[in-house]
Design a protein around this motif. Structure first.
Motif, short mmCIF file in Angstrom:
data_model
loop_
_atom_site.label_atom_id
_atom_site.label_comp_id
_atom_site.label_asym_id
_atom_site.label_seq_id
_atom_site.Cartn_x
_atom_site.Cartn_y
_atom_site.Cartn_z
N MET A 62 0.84 -1.19 0.00
CA MET A 62 0.00 0.00 0.00
C MET A 62 0.88 1.23 0.00
SD MET A 62 -2.85 -1.22 2.77
CE MET A 62 -3.30 0.44 3.08
N THR A 63 0.49 2.22 -0.75
CA THR A 63 1.22 3.48 -0.75
C THR A 63 0.24 4.58 -0.39
OG1 THR A 63 0.80 3.79 -3.11
CG2 THR A 63 2.87 2.74 -2.49
N GLY A 64 0.75 5.67 0.10
CA GLY A 64 -0.10 6.79 0.45
C GLY A 64 -0.76 6.60 1.80
N CYS A 65 -1.79 7.38 2.02
CA CYS A 65 -2.50 7.36 3.29
C CYS A 65 -3.50 6.21 3.33
CB CYS A 65 -3.24 8.66 3.49
SG CYS A 65 -2.15 10.08 3.56
N ASN A 66 -3.96 5.90 4.54
CA ASN A 66 -5.02 4.91 4.68
C ASN A 66 -6.28 5.44 4.01
OD1 ASN A 66 -3.36 3.34 6.20
ND2 ASN A 66 -4.09 4.15 8.15
N GLN A 67 -7.03 4.56 3.43
CA GLN A 67 -8.27 4.95 2.77
C GLN A 67 -9.33 5.22 3.82
OE1 GLN A 67 -8.96 5.53 -0.45
NE2 GLN A 67 -6.79 5.28 -0.86
N LEU A 68 -9.83 6.43 3.83
CA LEU A 68 -10.87 6.81 4.77
C LEU A 68 -12.23 6.38 4.25
CD1 LEU A 68 -11.83 8.45 7.26
CD2 LEU A 68 -12.03 10.38 5.71
N LEU A 69 -12.45 6.60 2.99
CA LEU A 69 -13.76 6.33 2.39
C LEU A 69 -13.75 5.01 1.63
CD1 LEU A 69 -14.40 9.91 0.97
CD2 LEU A 69 -15.24 8.94 3.12
N THR A 70 -14.79 4.23 1.85
CA THR A 70 -14.93 2.97 1.14
C THR A 70 -15.59 3.23 -0.22
OG1 THR A 70 -17.11 2.53 2.07
CG2 THR A 70 -15.20 1.72 3.32
N LEU A 71 -15.68 2.19 -1.02
CA LEU A 71 -16.35 2.34 -2.32
C LEU A 71 -17.82 2.70 -2.13
CD1 LEU A 71 -14.78 -0.62 -4.33
CD2 LEU A 71 -14.32 1.82 -4.56
N ALA A 72 -18.45 2.18 -1.10
CA ALA A 72 -19.84 2.51 -0.83
C ALA A 72 -19.99 3.98 -0.46
CB ALA A 72 -20.38 1.63 0.30
N ASP A 73 -19.04 4.50 0.30
CA ASP A 73 -19.07 5.93 0.66
C ASP A 73 -18.91 6.80 -0.58
OD1 ASP A 73 -19.18 5.17 3.36
OD2 ASP A 73 -17.00 5.24 3.56
N ILE A 74 -18.00 6.42 -1.45
CA ILE A 74 -17.76 7.19 -2.67
C ILE A 74 -18.97 7.14 -3.59
CG2 ILE A 74 -16.31 7.33 -4.75
CD1 ILE A 74 -13.99 6.34 -2.94
N ALA A 75 -19.60 5.98 -3.67
CA ALA A 75 -20.82 5.85 -4.48
C ALA A 75 -21.93 6.72 -3.91
CB ALA A 75 -21.26 4.39 -4.53
N PHE A 76 -22.03 6.76 -2.59
CA PHE A 76 -23.03 7.61 -1.94
C PHE A 76 -22.77 9.08 -2.26
CE2 PHE A 76 -24.05 10.31 1.74
CZ PHE A 76 -25.44 10.18 1.73
N ALA A 98 -24.43 11.52 8.44
CA ALA A 98 -25.77 11.06 8.79
C ALA A 98 -26.07 9.68 8.21
CB ALA A 98 -26.81 12.07 8.29
N LYS A 99 -25.59 9.42 7.01
CA LYS A 99 -25.91 8.15 6.34
C LYS A 99 -24.91 7.04 6.67
CE LYS A 99 -28.06 5.69 3.18
NZ LYS A 99 -29.40 5.23 3.31
N HIS A 100 -23.60 7.34 6.68
CA HIS A 100 -22.57 6.30 6.81
C HIS A 100 -21.74 6.40 8.09
CE1 HIS A 100 -22.77 4.49 2.71
NE2 HIS A 100 -23.40 5.63 2.47
N HIS A 101 -22.00 7.41 8.90
CA HIS A 101 -21.24 7.63 10.14
C HIS A 101 -19.74 7.70 9.88
CE1 HIS A 101 -24.83 7.27 12.52
NE2 HIS A 101 -25.11 6.14 11.94
N LYS A 102 -19.38 8.39 8.80
CA LYS A 102 -17.98 8.62 8.44
C LYS A 102 -17.76 10.12 8.47
CE LYS A 102 -16.21 4.60 7.12
NZ LYS A 102 -15.79 4.15 5.83
N PHE A 103 -16.70 10.53 9.15
CA PHE A 103 -16.33 11.93 9.15
C PHE A 103 -15.19 12.12 8.16
CE2 PHE A 103 -13.75 15.52 10.48
CZ PHE A 103 -14.70 16.52 10.45
N ALA A 104 -15.45 12.90 7.14
CA ALA A 104 -14.44 13.22 6.14
C ALA A 104 -14.17 14.70 6.22
CB ALA A 104 -14.91 12.83 4.75
N THR A 105 -12.91 15.08 6.26
CA THR A 105 -12.60 16.51 6.26
C THR A 105 -12.98 17.10 4.91
OG1 THR A 105 -10.34 16.12 5.48
CG2 THR A 105 -10.68 16.16 7.87
N LEU A 106 -13.05 18.40 4.90
CA LEU A 106 -13.43 19.06 3.64
C LEU A 106 -12.40 18.78 2.56
CD1 LEU A 106 -14.75 22.47 5.01
CD2 LEU A 106 -16.05 20.44 4.36
N SER A 107 -11.13 18.68 2.93
CA SER A 107 -10.11 18.39 1.92
C SER A 107 -10.24 16.96 1.38
CB SER A 107 -8.71 18.61 2.49
OG SER A 107 -8.48 17.75 3.59
#
Length: 110
Positions: A62-76, A98-107
């Motif tokens: 794996m390279t880069g940062c850990n993936q915060l968002l899953t494919l389901a999150d991205i599809a949403f 509200a839907k996935h209980h994932k906090f993603a920063t604005l960036s």
């Protein structure tokens, strides 16, 4: 004792949990194996956390940062954007929480 950048052979590191489980103290383990306390603590931490003496993520491809968002999150997120093309990033952030209980920063959402 090995230098700070020396890679310890796995068979030596494998002895650390065994000796620890046989009720040897950290100092005893260091003396028996000729290693530093930091290696003992690091190895025991990995062993207790992952059940192995090596850091599984260190040698992964794996390279880069850990993936915060899953494919389901991205599809949403894509669906929300398609349905409301003028949505603001902070609104998208709130909908994702509200839907996935994932906090993603604005960036992360850019």
């Amino acid at each position: 004792m090995p230098g700070p950048y020396c890679v310890m052979p796995p068979n030596v590191k494998a002895q650390i949990p065994l000796l620890y489980n046989d009720n040897h103290s950290i100092n005893d383990i260091c003396h028996i194996l000729g290693i530093k306390k930091s290696l003992v603590y690091r190895t025991l931490s990995l062993y207790l956390k992952y059940g192995t003496i090596t850091n599984l993520r260190k040698y992964s491809h794996m390279t880069g940062c850990n993936q915060l968002l899953t494919l389901a999150d991205i599809a949403f997120i894509s669906t929300v954007i398609q349905n409301c093309k003028t949505i603001c990033l902070d609104e998208l952030q709130h909908k994702l929480w509200a839907k996935h209980h994932k906090f993603a920063t604005l960036s992360n959402l850019l």
